[in-house]
Write an enzyme that holds these catalytic residues in place. Sequence first.
Site, PDB file in Angstrom:
ATOM      1  N   SER A 129      -6.541  -4.024  -7.882  1.00 33.30           N
ATOM      2  CA  SER A 129      -5.629  -3.692  -6.784  1.00 33.30           C
ATOM      3  C   SER A 129      -4.173  -3.751  -7.256  1.00 33.30           C
ATOM      4  CB  SER A 129      -5.879  -4.630  -5.596  1.00 33.30           C
ATOM      5  OG  SER A 129      -5.196  -4.203  -4.444  1.00 33.30           O
ATOM      6  N   LEU A 130      -3.389  -4.704  -6.778  1.00 35.18           N
ATOM      7  CA  LEU A 130      -2.005  -4.853  -7.234  1.00 35.18           C
ATOM      8  C   LEU A 130      -1.932  -4.891  -8.757  1.00 35.18           C
ATOM      9  CD1 LEU A 130       1.046  -5.737  -6.945  1.00 35.18           C
ATOM     10  CD2 LEU A 130       0.146  -8.057  -7.096  1.00 35.18           C
ATOM     11  N   HIS A 182      -7.273  -1.783   1.557  1.00 34.48           N
ATOM     12  CA  HIS A 182      -8.258  -0.844   1.001  1.00 34.48           C
ATOM     13  C   HIS A 182      -9.228  -0.356   2.080  1.00 34.48           C
ATOM     14  CE1 HIS A 182      -6.769  -1.651  -2.998  1.00 34.48           C
ATOM     15  NE2 HIS A 182      -6.880  -2.949  -2.761  1.00 34.48           N
ATOM     16  N   GLN A 205      -5.649   4.622  -3.795  1.00 31.41           N
ATOM     17  CA  GLN A 205      -6.042   3.206  -3.867  1.00 31.41           C
ATOM     18  C   GLN A 205      -5.743   2.436  -2.583  1.00 31.41           C
ATOM     19  OE1 GLN A 205      -3.794  -0.047  -5.117  1.00 31.41           O
ATOM     20  NE2 GLN A 205      -4.789  -0.198  -7.115  1.00 31.41           N
ATOM     21  N   GLN A 236      -3.816  -9.680  -5.369  1.00 34.52           N
ATOM     22  CA  GLN A 236      -3.514 -10.618  -4.291  1.00 34.52           C
ATOM     23  C   GLN A 236      -4.690 -11.556  -4.029  1.00 34.52           C
ATOM     24  OE1 GLN A 236      -1.476  -8.551  -1.272  1.00 34.52           O
ATOM     25  NE2 GLN A 236      -1.379 -10.245   0.166  1.00 34.52           N
ATOM     26  N   ARG A 250       5.324  -1.211  -1.780  1.00 34.04           N
ATOM     27  CA  ARG A 250       3.907  -1.334  -1.407  1.00 34.04           C
ATOM     28  C   ARG A 250       3.676  -2.588  -0.569  1.00 34.04           C
ATOM     29  NH1 ARG A 250      -0.941  -3.567  -3.856  1.00 34.04           N
ATOM     30  NH2 ARG A 250      -2.731  -2.145  -3.763  1.00 34.04           N
TER      31      ARG A 250
END
Length: 400
Positions: A88-89, A192, A240, A10, A113
Site C-alpha cells: 500500500s503506502l 482499498h 491502488q 499503514q 494521499r
Amino acid sequence: MMNTYLFPGQGSQYVGMGKTLFAQFPELINLADKLLGYSVEQLCLNDTHKQLNNTQYTQPALFVVNALAYHQQIKQSGQSADFLAGHSLGEFNALYASGALSFEDALKLVIKRGELMSNAPQGAMAAILNIDETTLQSCLEHPQLRSIDIANFNSREQIVISGLAKNIAHSQAIIEQQGGRFIPLNTSGAFHSRYMADAQQQFAKVINNTVFKAIQTPVIANVTGLPYQPDDIKHHLIAQMTQPVKWTQSIQYLYAQGNMQFKELGPKKVLTKLVQNITQDIAQNSEQDTDRHSTRLGTNLLTTKLHVSPINTPIPAEQRQTETMLAKAEPPKLSPQQHVENWNLHHPIGTQVRSITHVTSMTNPIMTTRSQATLIFGQRAVVYLHNFNGYFALDELQCI
C-alpha cells in the site's frame, strides 16, 4: 542469491519509530519538515498531539521512516536490491528506491494521499483469519454484505476486508459461522475499497501532473502482483486507491524467481511474518505437487508393465482414454523459459484448466489460473491456480 527490499504500509507505525535514523540523514529530514510544515522527527518520537495514528500524519511519517531505513541499508551494506515491493503506502517507497520518483515528489504525493484518504467517508477494516478466499467471497455474497470489499490479500491465512463501519461490524457473525476469525483493525477509513472512489478521482489529478522517471530496479505493483511495465506507474497508483493489495501474489512471483532473500525496511516486521507464511505455503504445495507427480509416475510405470505382459489382455476403454489424453497433452519440446513465454502468449490470467493426471470430473475439477506462468527455481514452468491455491506444472495442465 537475489534480494528484494520490502516497505511496510499503514499499521506499522508506533511512537518512537526511526529513533536511530533521524540524525543520520539531516538533509532529508530538513526537506521533509519544509514540505510538511512540522517536525516529522517530533511526530514520530513524541507524538505530543496524538496525531501519529491519524491517516493524514501516519502516511508521511511512515514514508519518511521507510526511506531513512532504505538509505541506512544501502549505507551499511552497499547492496542494492534486485526487486522492490511495498505494501500500500510502502509502494511509494519502492518507487522512490527504484529511481522513478525523487524524495520530494514522492513525499508530496504521500502527503496529498494521506489528506484525501483521511477525508473519505468513515469506514472500517477487519483482518479475517483461518478462512480461504473462496469461502470468504461466498460470505460476501450474502445480501447484507455485498457492500464490503476485499482490501488486502496478505497471505493464504489472512485476508482484510473493508467497508462502512456498520457493515463490517455486521459481517463478523456471518464470517465466524464459516469458521473465520474476525479481528477489527485500528483504522478510520475503508481503504482499498469502493469508498475511496472520490479520493481516487482527486488523487488522479495530482498523479497526472507528476513527472515519473524510468524505473531502474523492478517494482512489484500492488494491483497486479507483477512487475511494473514502463507506462503503468500512474495507472497503478491511481487504481491502488480502490483495488485490493495483492501481497500474496506479489511474494509468490518474487519467490518464483528463485533463490530470493527478502529484507523488510521500516518499522516493525509485519511483512516479514507474512512473507514467511506465504513462502512456507509455496514450499508445502510444491512438496505435495512432487508427491502427486511421483504417484502418477508410479502408475504410468505399472501401466507400462501391463502392456508388455505376455497375457494378451484387452486394454480397458477408460485406460485407453487416459493414455490418449496424456499423448495429446504432450508439451512441445521447449525450454522451461520458452514454455513460460508460449503459455503467457496464448493463455491470459483466468484461463480454465484441468490436470491431465486424472480423467473424471469428480477427482479432476476445473481450475482457473490466477497468475501468468513463471519459473520456480529457475527451471520449472508453473502457473498459480485459484481452486488449487498453489502452483501447478504447465506440462501437467490441459486448457478447457
